[in-house]
Design a protein around this motif. Sequence first.
Motif, short mmCIF file in Angstrom:
data_model
loop_
_atom_site.label_atom_id
_atom_site.label_comp_id
_atom_site.label_asym_id
_atom_site.label_seq_id
_atom_site.Cartn_x
_atom_site.Cartn_y
_atom_site.Cartn_z
N CYS A 10 98.66 57.39 26.86
CA CYS A 10 99.35 56.89 28.22
C CYS A 10 100.27 55.81 27.82
CB CYS A 10 98.31 56.32 29.16
SG CYS A 10 98.97 55.95 30.80
N GLU A 12 104.18 53.79 29.51
CA GLU A 12 105.19 53.87 30.68
C GLU A 12 106.55 53.70 29.81
OE1 GLU A 12 104.44 51.29 34.48
OE2 GLU A 12 103.03 50.50 32.92
N LEU A 21 105.74 57.08 34.14
CA LEU A 21 104.34 57.02 33.54
C LEU A 21 103.82 58.24 32.88
CD1 LEU A 21 101.67 55.21 33.16
CD2 LEU A 21 100.80 56.27 35.33
N PRO A 24 98.63 59.74 32.48
CA PRO A 24 98.20 58.56 33.07
C PRO A 24 96.35 58.61 33.01
CG PRO A 24 99.51 59.68 34.88
CD PRO A 24 99.52 60.49 33.54
N ALA A 37 94.63 51.87 37.57
CA ALA A 37 95.60 52.54 38.19
C ALA A 37 96.39 51.84 39.26
CB ALA A 37 94.98 53.80 38.98
N ILE A 45 106.20 60.54 37.14
CA ILE A 45 104.77 60.61 36.27
C ILE A 45 104.85 62.03 35.53
CG2 ILE A 45 102.36 61.15 36.12
CD1 ILE A 45 102.47 59.50 38.74
N ASP A 57 94.29 59.72 36.05
CA ASP A 57 94.71 58.84 37.05
C ASP A 57 95.83 59.12 37.72
OD1 ASP A 57 92.67 56.58 37.10
OD2 ASP A 57 93.35 56.68 35.22
N ALA A 58 96.36 60.46 37.35
CA ALA A 58 97.53 61.00 37.96
C ALA A 58 97.55 61.11 39.39
CB ALA A 58 97.85 62.36 37.19
N VAL A 61 97.57 57.69 41.34
CA VAL A 61 98.72 56.81 41.08
C VAL A 61 99.80 57.63 42.00
CG1 VAL A 61 100.70 56.08 39.67
CG2 VAL A 61 98.10 55.97 38.92
#
Length: 237
Positions: A10, A12, A21, A24, A37, A45, A57-58, A61
């Motif tokens: 993961c 950024e 991102l 995630p 998150a 993303i 966590d996609a 988020v």
Amino acid sequence: MEIRFHGHSCFELSDGDATLLVDPFLKPHNPAAVATAEEVEPTHIAISHGHADHLADAVAVAKRTGAHCVAIVELANWLEAHGAPAVSDPNLGGTIQFDWGWIKLVPAWHTSTAPGSEEAPYSAEHGVSLGTAAGLVIRIGDVTVYHSGDTCLFGDMKLIGERNPIDVALLPIGGHYTMDRHDAVVAAELVGAGTVIPMHYDTFPPISTDSGVFKSEVESRTSAQVVLLRPGETHSV
């Protein structure tokens, strides 16, 4: 452009205008992460494949931030069905253009199964097969980043680097589920990036490895600089 590592695979990527991102997987799902998150604010993303350690966590988020998601078509459909508000759905070879740059899907040799049950949303036995995994070539600002996703070593990494000269390569080194650090050294040679950042290692016992040895071997066999990041740390390009 800044690259912030959140642990595992993961990252950024931020150029001041956009924040992307990638894969995630944050706290508490990711035992290596220091950010949750709720603490990330991406505008976009990108997801390499559907395994929970890249996807967990996609949706949360995306729903909270309105971030635009990019994933291979079957996974993009899954994200949309689970409530992601904005989705692009390329297949391998496809490129999605944005004001800040672009994301191109390239091959990766790996499987892809997304969570499929409301009762057990991150349980492999309730998963849904979503086609193939992908690598990501990302142009953000004036920097080209290759996030290989989960993959074994394969010869066409050289072609990926020739078609899209890579500034920074993000490569898995942990073995077991992906290539190990020995194959990742060869991958670094094939891709030819000026900077290599290892990923997908030391999160769980099966993928523990010696990143220091990887750094030494890559830097002795190529002209690349290897940057070792701890979760939460940032590298400026």
